[in-house]
Each structure stands twice: as C-alpha cells, then as structure tokens.
Design a protein around this motif. Structure first.
Motif, PDB file in Angstrom:
ATOM      1  N   HIS A  22      -3.162   1.514  -2.874  1.00 63.01           N
ATOM      2  CA  HIS A  22      -2.089   1.278  -1.894  1.00 63.01           C
ATOM      3  C   HIS A  22      -2.599   1.544  -0.482  1.00 63.01           C
ATOM      4  CE1 HIS A  22       2.466   1.806  -0.884  1.00 63.01           C
ATOM      5  NE2 HIS A  22       1.800   1.605   0.238  1.00 63.01           N
ATOM      6  N   HIS A  72      -2.821  -0.542   3.778  1.00 62.88           N
ATOM      7  CA  HIS A  72      -2.261  -1.603   4.618  1.00 62.88           C
ATOM      8  C   HIS A  72      -3.291  -2.127   5.615  1.00 62.88           C
ATOM      9  CE1 HIS A  72       1.866  -1.022   3.260  1.00 62.88           C
ATOM     10  NE2 HIS A  72       1.577   0.264   3.227  1.00 62.88           N
ATOM     11  N   LYS A 119       4.882  -7.038  -3.796  1.00 61.66           N
ATOM     12  CA  LYS A 119       5.447  -5.800  -3.224  1.00 61.66           C
ATOM     13  C   LYS A 119       6.864  -6.043  -2.729  1.00 61.66           C
ATOM     14  CE  LYS A 119       5.551  -1.602  -1.347  1.00 61.66           C
ATOM     15  NZ  LYS A 119       4.873  -1.069  -0.161  1.00 61.66           N
ATOM     16  N   HIS A 131       4.669   5.958  -3.915  1.00 65.09           N
ATOM     17  CA  HIS A 131       5.010   7.305  -3.414  1.00 65.09           C
ATOM     18  C   HIS A 131       5.767   8.146  -4.447  1.00 65.09           C
ATOM     19  CE1 HIS A 131       4.051   4.840  -0.012  1.00 65.09           C
ATOM     20  NE2 HIS A 131       5.216   4.234  -0.024  1.00 65.09           N
ATOM     21  N   ASP A 158      -2.240   4.947   1.323  1.00 62.30           N
ATOM     22  CA  ASP A 158      -1.314   4.430   2.342  1.00 62.30           C
ATOM     23  C   ASP A 158      -1.992   4.377   3.715  1.00 62.30           C
ATOM     24  OD1 ASP A 158       1.048   3.112   2.676  1.00 62.30           O
ATOM     25  OD2 ASP A 158       2.335   4.868   2.689  1.00 62.30           O
TER      26      ASP A 158
HETATM   27 ZN   LIG Z   1       2.564   1.722   2.165  1.00 65.46          ZN
END
Ligand SMILES: [Zn+2]
Length: 285
Positions: free
Chosen positions: A7, A9, A111, A178, A243
């Motif tokens: 995960h 970005h 997602k 998460h 993340d």
């Molecule tokens: Zn994220």
C-alpha cells in the motif's frame, strides 16, 4: 528477506505533497520511492490510485473512474497499481474504462475509498465493481478507519460495513486498509470471521523517522493495535504496507517488524501479498 509494500501512493494530490514537504520529508517522486525501496529490500510496491481535478480537491467527485497513479509515466518493474473507483463516475462509460484498465498487466486490484466518498461498501453503486472484481479475479481494497481529510465521513469507513460484502461475494478477496484503525478490534473480527478478508498495516502513523520512533515506542499509542492483532490471531492475513509518502520506508518497516512475531514475517512482508494479489507474481519472480 524480500519485501512487498502492499500500500503506497504516487499521485499528484495536494495533501500527499504537503505531507511529504512538512511531515515525512520523503522525496515524493518515483525515483525517491525506488531509492528507498532499494535501500530496504522492497522488491515491489502496490500503488493505490487516486486523483484530483483541482488542487486540494480530494476526495474529488469529478475525478474519472478509474483513478490511476498519475505520477507514473511508464511503469518500472517495481510498481503496480490498484485502480481507484469514484462512485460518482460509475456510469457505463466509467465501468467500461475500469474493465479495460483491469486488463493491463500492471493492474493488480481495485481500490474503494470508504469514508472519502459517502457510500457504504455494500451500497448498490459498487455492485457492478464487485462483478468486475470477480470476473478478473482482482481483489478489492477498501480504505477503512480514519480519513486523512476532514471532509471524510467516518460512518462510511468503519470496517464493520465490509462484513456484508464479504459474505455476499465469497469468491472475491478483500483487503481492509489500515486494519480499520482506530476500530482495529472490529477490523480484527471481520478478518477473523471471513476467510476472504485480509488487512494491511499501512498508514498507522504519519511523520519522519523521529516521529515514527516516538509513536512506536510510546507505551500506549499502539495498545489497541496490539490487542487487535492478538485477538485476531491471524497474522498470516496481515500485509505490510507503508502508505508512503505518509512515512519513510525504513522507520515504518522497523515498526511492523517489531509489531509482528518473527515466525510470521515471511507472510506479512511477502507471501500474503502474493495470495491476495495473484497478478503480482511475474513482477517479483
Ligand atoms: Zn493510502
């Protein structure tokens, strides 16, 4: 040990750029990410697609479906993508575009941004997406828990809302991002009860190495998380994720390494990602 970041970005959205500049101090670029990966033995990163049509717009109702990684011009071997879905753009054109993009080799999942967009996981609006997920054997990743924007609505992002979808679509795999934090005990129950639900441990803290160390070593900050992991008792269904750019790779990796019993490191840092995202296999072999 080979590591998969399940995960991260790579999107030109303002909130990530600001976080990189003011809180995590990472070099928020494809090169910056690949450098951190090389330094830490990460062989693959799964990027969660998200876009905004105007600065600060996320969660943006105008973004087209699917939302990809708009910072990536051509995909290097170490990066793959989960396509982001905007439920406001799920007409036939949006669904056709999503289906076409699912056929690309670098697309490994879908997602859905619960809480950022005001629909529950079980809402009818997402049912055609689940049909595509089934058809293309693509896992569906949900944002769950706290929203990284005060415009989010938390009632939609509670992990309990994933249970009904998991029961209705037993042949689709789901990953709750998460672990539902802060509702991780509820997240634990969803993972424990449903064979087709997994969780990633990304995004549980935001900041640079010093901030990550402060939170990691705080006596109480992660008590709820340790409780939930122990209660769930399915470490093999947890996936490592950073993340990024919310935190640098190294301190986040150290945090999860200390959190998870060593006997499950191979699962959490590598093997479970291959179970949940079967399309990544050729990228890591
Ligand atoms: Zn994220």
């Amino acid at each position: 040990m080979k590591i998969i970041d399940a995960h991260m970005h790579l999107s030109h959205i303002t909130s990530f750029k600001e976080t990189a500049e003011c809180r995590s101090f990472v070099d928020y670029s494809v090169e910056g990410l690949l450098r951190e990966y090389a330094e830490n033995g990460v062989v693959l990163g799964i990027g969660m697609g998200v876009t905004e049509t105007a600065p600060g717009g996320f969660p943006d109702q105008e973004s087209s479906t699917p939302m990809g990684l708009d910072m990536v011009q051509s995909y290097p071997q170490q990066i793959v993508c989960c396509l982001g879905v905007n439920p406001f753009k799920l007409d036939q054109a949006g669904l056709d575009a999503l289906e076409k993009a699912l056929q690309r080799p670098e697309t490994v999942g879908i997602k859905i941004y619960l809480g950022y967009y005001p629909y529950y996981a079980y809402d009818d609006v997402y049912q055609p997406v689940y049909e595509l997920a089934k058809q293309y054997k693509a896992p569906v990743v949900y944002h769950t828990g706290d929203t990284y924007s005060e415009r989010g609505l938390l009632k939609y992002s509670h992990p309990l809302t994933v249970d009904e979808v998991a029961v209705t679509h037993r042949d689709v795999n789901f990953m709750i991002a998460h672990f539902g934090d802060p509702w991780v005990l509820d997240g634990a129950e969803i993972v424990y009860k449903n064979r087709n639900v997994f969780a990633d441990l990304s995004g549980l803290m935001v900041g640079d190495a010093a901030e990550c160390a402060r939170l990691k070593d705080s006596p109480l900050f992660f008590t709820h998380l340790r409780h939930a992991l122990t209660y769930c008792d399915h470490y093999e269904k947890m996936l490592f994720g950073t993340d990024w750019p919310l935190a640098p790779v190294q301190p986040y990796l150290q945090f999860v390494q200390e959190l998870i019993p060593e006997a499950f490191h191979a699962d959490v840092f590598y093997k479970t990602a291959l179970r949940v995202f079967p399309k990544i296999a050729p990228f890591v072999e």
